[in-house]
Design a protein around this motif. Sequence first.
Motif, PDB file in Angstrom:
ATOM      1  N   ASP A 280       0.824  -1.203   0.000  1.00  0.00           N
ATOM      2  CA  ASP A 280       0.000   0.000   0.000  1.00  0.00           C
ATOM      3  C   ASP A 280       0.861   1.257   0.000  1.00  0.00           C
ATOM      4  O   ASP A 280       0.530   2.244  -0.665  1.00  0.00           O
ATOM      5  CB  ASP A 280      -0.922  -0.014   1.217  1.00  0.00           C
ATOM      6  N   ALA A 281       1.970   1.233   0.720  1.00  0.00           N
ATOM      7  CA  ALA A 281       2.874   2.388   0.743  1.00  0.00           C
ATOM      8  C   ALA A 281       3.493   2.621  -0.631  1.00  0.00           C
ATOM      9  O   ALA A 281       3.585   3.773  -1.100  1.00  0.00           O
ATOM     10  CB  ALA A 281       3.969   2.179   1.785  1.00  0.00           C
ATOM     11  N   ILE A 282       3.922   1.558  -1.298  1.00  0.00           N
ATOM     12  CA  ILE A 282       4.477   1.697  -2.643  1.00  0.00           C
ATOM     13  C   ILE A 282       3.460   2.345  -3.575  1.00  0.00           C
ATOM     14  O   ILE A 282       3.774   3.270  -4.334  1.00  0.00           O
ATOM     15  CB  ILE A 282       4.926   0.331  -3.187  1.00  0.00           C
ATOM     16  N   CYS A 283       2.220   1.867  -3.508  1.00  0.00           N
ATOM     17  CA  CYS A 283       1.168   2.411  -4.370  1.00  0.00           C
ATOM     18  C   CYS A 283       0.867   3.868  -4.021  1.00  0.00           C
ATOM     19  O   CYS A 283       0.567   4.680  -4.902  1.00  0.00           O
ATOM     20  CB  CYS A 283      -0.095   1.564  -4.265  1.00  0.00           C
ATOM     21  N   TYR A 284       0.949   4.192  -2.738  1.00  0.00           N
ATOM     22  CA  TYR A 284       0.725   5.573  -2.297  1.00  0.00           C
ATOM     23  C   TYR A 284       1.737   6.522  -2.952  1.00  0.00           C
ATOM     24  O   TYR A 284       1.382   7.574  -3.494  1.00  0.00           O
ATOM     25  CB  TYR A 284       0.833   5.635  -0.775  1.00  0.00           C
ATOM     26  N   PHE A 285       3.007   6.138  -2.911  1.00  0.00           N
ATOM     27  CA  PHE A 285       4.039   7.000  -3.481  1.00  0.00           C
ATOM     28  C   PHE A 285       3.986   6.997  -5.010  1.00  0.00           C
ATOM     29  O   PHE A 285       4.260   8.028  -5.641  1.00  0.00           O
ATOM     30  CB  PHE A 285       5.419   6.569  -2.991  1.00  0.00           C
ATOM     31  N   ALA A 286       3.638   5.850  -5.604  1.00  0.00           N
ATOM     32  CA  ALA A 286       3.501   5.806  -7.065  1.00  0.00           C
ATOM     33  C   ALA A 286       2.411   6.765  -7.528  1.00  0.00           C
ATOM     34  O   ALA A 286       2.580   7.491  -8.519  1.00  0.00           O
ATOM     35  CB  ALA A 286       3.191   4.384  -7.518  1.00  0.00           C
ATOM     36  N   LYS A 287       1.297   6.792  -6.816  1.00  0.00           N
ATOM     37  CA  LYS A 287       0.221   7.720  -7.156  1.00  0.00           C
ATOM     38  C   LYS A 287       0.673   9.163  -7.003  1.00  0.00           C
ATOM     39  O   LYS A 287       0.365  10.026  -7.847  1.00  0.00           O
ATOM     40  CB  LYS A 287      -0.991   7.457  -6.266  1.00  0.00           C
ATOM     41  N   ALA A 288       1.421   9.443  -5.928  1.00  0.00           N
ATOM     42  CA  ALA A 288       1.908  10.804  -5.707  1.00  0.00           C
ATOM     43  C   ALA A 288       2.795  11.264  -6.858  1.00  0.00           C
ATOM     44  O   ALA A 288       2.669  12.396  -7.349  1.00  0.00           O
ATOM     45  CB  ALA A 288       2.667  10.867  -4.386  1.00  0.00           C
ATOM     46  N   LEU A 319       1.697  -8.857  -3.594  1.00  0.00           N
ATOM     47  CA  LEU A 319       1.937  -8.423  -4.962  1.00  0.00           C
ATOM     48  C   LEU A 319       0.636  -8.050  -5.664  1.00  0.00           C
ATOM     49  O   LEU A 319       0.602  -7.147  -6.502  1.00  0.00           O
ATOM     50  CB  LEU A 319       2.663  -9.524  -5.738  1.00  0.00           C
ATOM     51  N   LYS A 320      -0.446  -8.751  -5.317  1.00  0.00           N
ATOM     52  CA  LYS A 320      -1.727  -8.480  -5.971  1.00  0.00           C
ATOM     53  C   LYS A 320      -2.122  -7.012  -5.871  1.00  0.00           C
ATOM     54  O   LYS A 320      -2.780  -6.481  -6.771  1.00  0.00           O
ATOM     55  CB  LYS A 320      -2.822  -9.365  -5.366  1.00  0.00           C
ATOM     56  N   VAL A 321      -1.733  -6.359  -4.777  1.00  0.00           N
ATOM     57  CA  VAL A 321      -2.068  -4.943  -4.600  1.00  0.00           C
ATOM     58  C   VAL A 321      -1.402  -4.098  -5.683  1.00  0.00           C
ATOM     59  O   VAL A 321      -2.021  -3.208  -6.281  1.00  0.00           O
ATOM     60  CB  VAL A 321      -1.651  -4.465  -3.193  1.00  0.00           C
ATOM     61  N   LEU A 322      -0.134  -4.384  -5.984  1.00  0.00           N
ATOM     62  CA  LEU A 322       0.575  -3.638  -7.021  1.00  0.00           C
ATOM     63  C   LEU A 322       0.056  -3.973  -8.409  1.00  0.00           C
ATOM     64  O   LEU A 322      -0.044  -3.096  -9.271  1.00  0.00           O
ATOM     65  CB  LEU A 322       2.078  -3.919  -6.951  1.00  0.00           C
ATOM     66  N   LEU A 323      -0.275  -5.254  -8.623  1.00  0.00           N
ATOM     67  CA  LEU A 323      -0.734  -5.658  -9.948  1.00  0.00           C
ATOM     68  C   LEU A 323      -2.037  -4.974 -10.330  1.00  0.00           C
ATOM     69  O   LEU A 323      -2.302  -4.725 -11.510  1.00  0.00           O
ATOM     70  CB  LEU A 323      -0.909  -7.181 -10.011  1.00  0.00           C
TER      71      LEU A 323
END
Length: 504
Positions: A280-288, A319-323
Amino acid sequence: MPTHSGGMAVNMKSTYTVVKSTHTCVSLHNGIPTLYVNNKPIYLSAYMTYLEEHARYNDFAAAGYNMYTFPAYFAGRGINVHSGLGPFRRGIFDKEGSDDFSVFDNDIYLILKSNPNAFIFPRISLDMPEWWEDKYPSEVNKTVDGRVLRESFSSYQWRKDASSMLYRLIDHIECSDYSNNIIGYHLAGGGTEEWVHFGNPIGGFGDSALEGYRNYLKRKYENDVSKLRIDFNDNDLDFDNIYLPQNYKIYEDINTSLIDKTISKNLLEFLAYQSWVIADAICYFAKAVKEKIKNRLIVGAFYGYTNEIIDARNGHHSLKVLLRDKNIDFICSPNSYSHTRAPGIDWANMSVLDSVKMHGKLWLSECDTRTWLTRPLKEARSSICPDGAYQDGVWKGPESEIISKWLIRKCFARSLTTGTGHWWFDMWGGWFADEKLMQELGEYIIIQDNSLMNRDRSSISEVAVVVDEDALRYLNVKTGIGIEWNYEQRIALGWTGAPYDIFD
């Protein structure tokens, strides 16, 4: 062309030209997720080193390489907390209130000196400086025995402040004269920059983790305490009185291969949270980043080492969260470290490669392949390397030149046959500093570019291998059963001689 650090010229011409307002994305090209730069499909093959003073940018530019990555750090600290390793770079935000982008600029200009048309995707570590930890003592990561080890991935303060730092760095890049050389951002964090909790496998605790875990359960059980009590089989339980499993002693106490909820439902849920919060943190920063750059460039991260990191405590099993996240364009890992990178076996992907491809993501392999030219870090930069560190086992390259070359060919062949990208990680510098080897690496550019012209680049495998990242937290890590099922079985699969696709 000027040489740097003794580089030799192989006299191959660069292929691509930087244009105004560089735009990149990942899209299908003849059946495989592929990097597009300014609407043109490009085979991503890059070069990287940790130690800029030993960089061989000139060699790789002369061999035809146009893509590069390099490490950049919010904080000038070692990439792990257990070895005593010193920092590879100064941190951009080492001093509160005084941003220093000079070290970032220096790395960029060192690359551009060898290749003015270089395409660069910097690896940016989001780990925080020491002043930040002192300022926010409740936002730090702790181990089960109470040691403080960097920031907590559960910390909303970390997300807020690291996003602000990212924005300031991107603003600096966008206003620079090299902005159009940047093709994307590789977001890094945690132990060895690979998104594992510092202090793994016993990190991930602390005040922020407790608050985050409780909020996670509230979302999962829709804030319905009756559902929580039924599932946990505890009529006195509430969202505000549930606590983190205070140790992992259960792995030593139980005498069974599997853990079910009758043994510890709290442990199973916390292990799920340990992975989810990182993803979730990775996705948070990717969105930012995507919002900041108006979706103009690719963004990705190390993650999803399903078949390499079996222990669920490390946090790599969501991994499913990132995919499912539209802001993630690429996912990466090193080549497998199976049997200390022994020759004669397959260095399979750490992750479920074909699930990644089916979700339209580009896979990148970090080919940190040791060679007969590899020397200990102590010889390359003695000031940051403790005595006896990084010199034995996997850190030693093969003595044979021909074995080294076949290991490199193994890495390239896997990339070519799977349609995935890679970067050659010349970790301490000089690992590829051989004229004939550079000539061969230059030939790879021609081969991989020609492969893009194949009308159908999709898999021809007739064998499917299925693994389950969710299942791994049910395995008692003390038994080693997961190592046999996931880690070791890939070696046997490689020996079969039959190509296979692997899915979650």
